[in-house]
Design a protein around this motif. Structure first.
Motif, PDB file in Angstrom:
ATOM      1  N   PRO A  35       7.793  10.053  12.412  1.00 33.72           N
ATOM      2  CA  PRO A  35       6.343   9.915  12.601  1.00 33.72           C
ATOM      3  C   PRO A  35       5.829   8.607  12.030  1.00 33.72           C
ATOM      4  N   VAL A  36       4.777   8.099  12.643  1.00 30.05           N
ATOM      5  CA  VAL A  36       4.162   6.858  12.182  1.00 30.05           C
ATOM      6  C   VAL A  36       3.243   7.162  11.010  1.00 30.05           C
ATOM      7  N   ALA A  37       3.410   6.452   9.891  1.00 23.67           N
ATOM      8  CA  ALA A  37       2.588   6.691   8.702  1.00 23.67           C
ATOM      9  C   ALA A  37       1.139   6.300   8.981  1.00 23.67           C
ATOM     10  N   ALA A  38       0.215   7.135   8.505  1.00 22.02           N
ATOM     11  CA  ALA A  38      -1.208   6.860   8.700  1.00 22.02           C
ATOM     12  C   ALA A  38      -1.646   5.690   7.816  1.00 22.02           C
ATOM     13  N   VAL A  39      -2.461   4.832   8.368  1.00 17.63           N
ATOM     14  CA  VAL A  39      -2.983   3.696   7.621  1.00 17.63           C
ATOM     15  C   VAL A  39      -4.240   4.133   6.880  1.00 17.63           C
ATOM     16  N   GLN A  40      -4.252   3.928   5.567  1.00 21.80           N
ATOM     17  CA  GLN A  40      -5.378   4.357   4.759  1.00 21.80           C
ATOM     18  C   GLN A  40      -6.503   3.333   4.856  1.00 21.80           C
ATOM     19  N   ALA A  41      -7.687   3.819   5.191  1.00 25.71           N
ATOM     20  CA  ALA A  41      -8.842   2.927   5.341  1.00 25.71           C
ATOM     21  C   ALA A  41      -9.345   2.489   3.972  1.00 25.71           C
ATOM     22  N   VAL A  77     -23.188   0.737 -10.494  1.00 18.53           N
ATOM     23  CA  VAL A  77     -22.560  -0.293  -9.670  1.00 18.53           C
ATOM     24  C   VAL A  77     -23.690  -1.119  -9.045  1.00 18.53           C
ATOM     25  N   SER A  78     -23.609  -2.438  -9.190  1.00 16.29           N
ATOM     26  CA  SER A  78     -24.742  -3.289  -8.814  1.00 16.29           C
ATOM     27  C   SER A  78     -24.762  -3.686  -7.340  1.00 16.29           C
ATOM     28  N   GLU A  79     -23.661  -3.484  -6.616  1.00 17.26           N
ATOM     29  CA  GLU A  79     -23.627  -3.816  -5.193  1.00 17.26           C
ATOM     30  C   GLU A  79     -22.526  -3.025  -4.514  1.00 17.26           C
ATOM     31  N   ASP A  80     -22.607  -2.906  -3.185  1.00 18.49           N
ATOM     32  CA  ASP A  80     -21.544  -2.217  -2.450  1.00 18.49           C
ATOM     33  C   ASP A  80     -20.219  -2.931  -2.664  1.00 18.49           C
ATOM     34  N   VAL A  81     -19.178  -2.140  -2.930  1.00 22.44           N
ATOM     35  CA  VAL A  81     -17.848  -2.704  -3.179  1.00 22.44           C
ATOM     36  C   VAL A  81     -16.836  -1.973  -2.302  1.00 22.44           C
ATOM     37  N   MET A  82     -16.103  -2.722  -1.472  1.00 22.61           N
ATOM     38  CA  MET A  82     -15.054  -2.168  -0.629  1.00 22.61           C
ATOM     39  C   MET A  82     -13.703  -2.488  -1.251  1.00 22.61           C
ATOM     40  N   LEU A  83     -12.876  -1.452  -1.416  1.00 27.81           N
ATOM     41  CA  LEU A  83     -11.579  -1.612  -2.075  1.00 27.81           C
ATOM     42  C   LEU A  83     -10.440  -1.251  -1.131  1.00 27.81           C
ATOM     43  N   ASP A  84      -9.396  -2.059  -1.169  1.00 30.21           N
ATOM     44  CA  ASP A  84      -8.156  -1.751  -0.460  1.00 30.21           C
ATOM     45  C   ASP A  84      -7.203  -1.132  -1.469  1.00 30.21           C
ATOM     46  N   LEU A  85      -7.088   0.192  -1.424  1.00 30.00           N
ATOM     47  CA  LEU A  85      -6.260   0.907  -2.396  1.00 30.00           C
ATOM     48  C   LEU A  85      -4.777   0.859  -2.039  1.00 30.00           C
ATOM     49  N   THR A  86      -4.445   0.378  -0.841  1.00 31.62           N
ATOM     50  CA  THR A  86      -3.037   0.311  -0.438  1.00 31.62           C
ATOM     51  C   THR A  86      -2.343  -0.932  -0.971  1.00 31.62           C
TER      52      THR A  86
END
Length: 201
Positions: free
Chosen positions: A39-45, A176-185
């Motif tokens: 199976p293809v591993a799911a990509v974490q958003a 938190v002072s602003e929106d922060v997007m994190l790449d946990l992968t």
């Protein structure tokens, strides 16, 4: 006639050596290799931490106006986990930092020390999560008594005020002072640019 009979017997013998296959059956399919069947591993958003998300911090060591000055760095840690949809994104113990922005030492005549510090950011991997928060501290009244020689030559008493302190173990609140997007992968974790099609959680 005898030769014809021998030919028929040879033909019958040859057909009996061929494996039989049920009528209407199809040839056996070749099994897929493990590589193609895996199976293809799911990509974490990426995960979004929203602006104004509350954060609870704890001071690691004491900071006092006896030694601190504007610009002194304050070491903190995350005291409560930061959760997104029930999932821990920032665990307890993650380092955080603040900075002293004003510090007045205590002095004679009972003057108490005052200190103001700004909570700056959480450090998660290579990502900085900016914070909005401020803490003020003030000395508590008169401290130790001392002896001074007044310019007239008369000996008198004076009281020295207490220094302002942020004590080790003190709990501090920030947002938190602003929106922060994190790449946990990624390893280490990195901050990425927000998507334009809406923010995944």
């Amino acid at each position: 006639m005898k030769q014809l009979l021998e030919i028929i017997l040879v033909a019958v013998a040859a057909t009996t050596n061929v494996p039989s296959q049920p009528l209407g059956s199809t040839p056996t399919e070749v099994e897929a290799s493990p590589a193609s069947a895996a199976p293809v591993a799911a990509v974490q958003a990426p995960v979004l931490i929203r602006r104004d998300t509350p954060v609870v911090l704890m001071a690691i060591s004491e900071v006092s106006t006896a030694t601190a000055a504007p610009g002194t760095r304050i070491k903190l840690r995350v005291q409560q986990p930061l959760l997104i949809d029930g999932r821990t994104i920032v665990p307890v113990g993650t380092p955080a930092f603040g900075t002293v922005v004003a510090a007045d030492d205590s002095g004679g005549l009972g003057k108490s020390g005052r200190m103001t510090a700004r909570l700056q950011h959480i450090r998660l991997g290579d990502a900085e999560i900016p914070l909005d928060g401020e803490v003020s501290a003030k000395g508590t009244g008169a401290g130790s008594a001392g002896v001074a020689v007044i310019f007239t030559g008369v000996v008198g008493l004076f009281h020295r005020g207490n220094n302002a302190k942020i004590k080790a173990g003190e709990i501090l609140s920030a947002f938190v002072s602003e929106d922060v997007m994190l790449d946990l992968t990624s390893n280490p974790i990195k901050r990425v640019a927000p998507t334009t099609s809406g923010a995944p959680q």
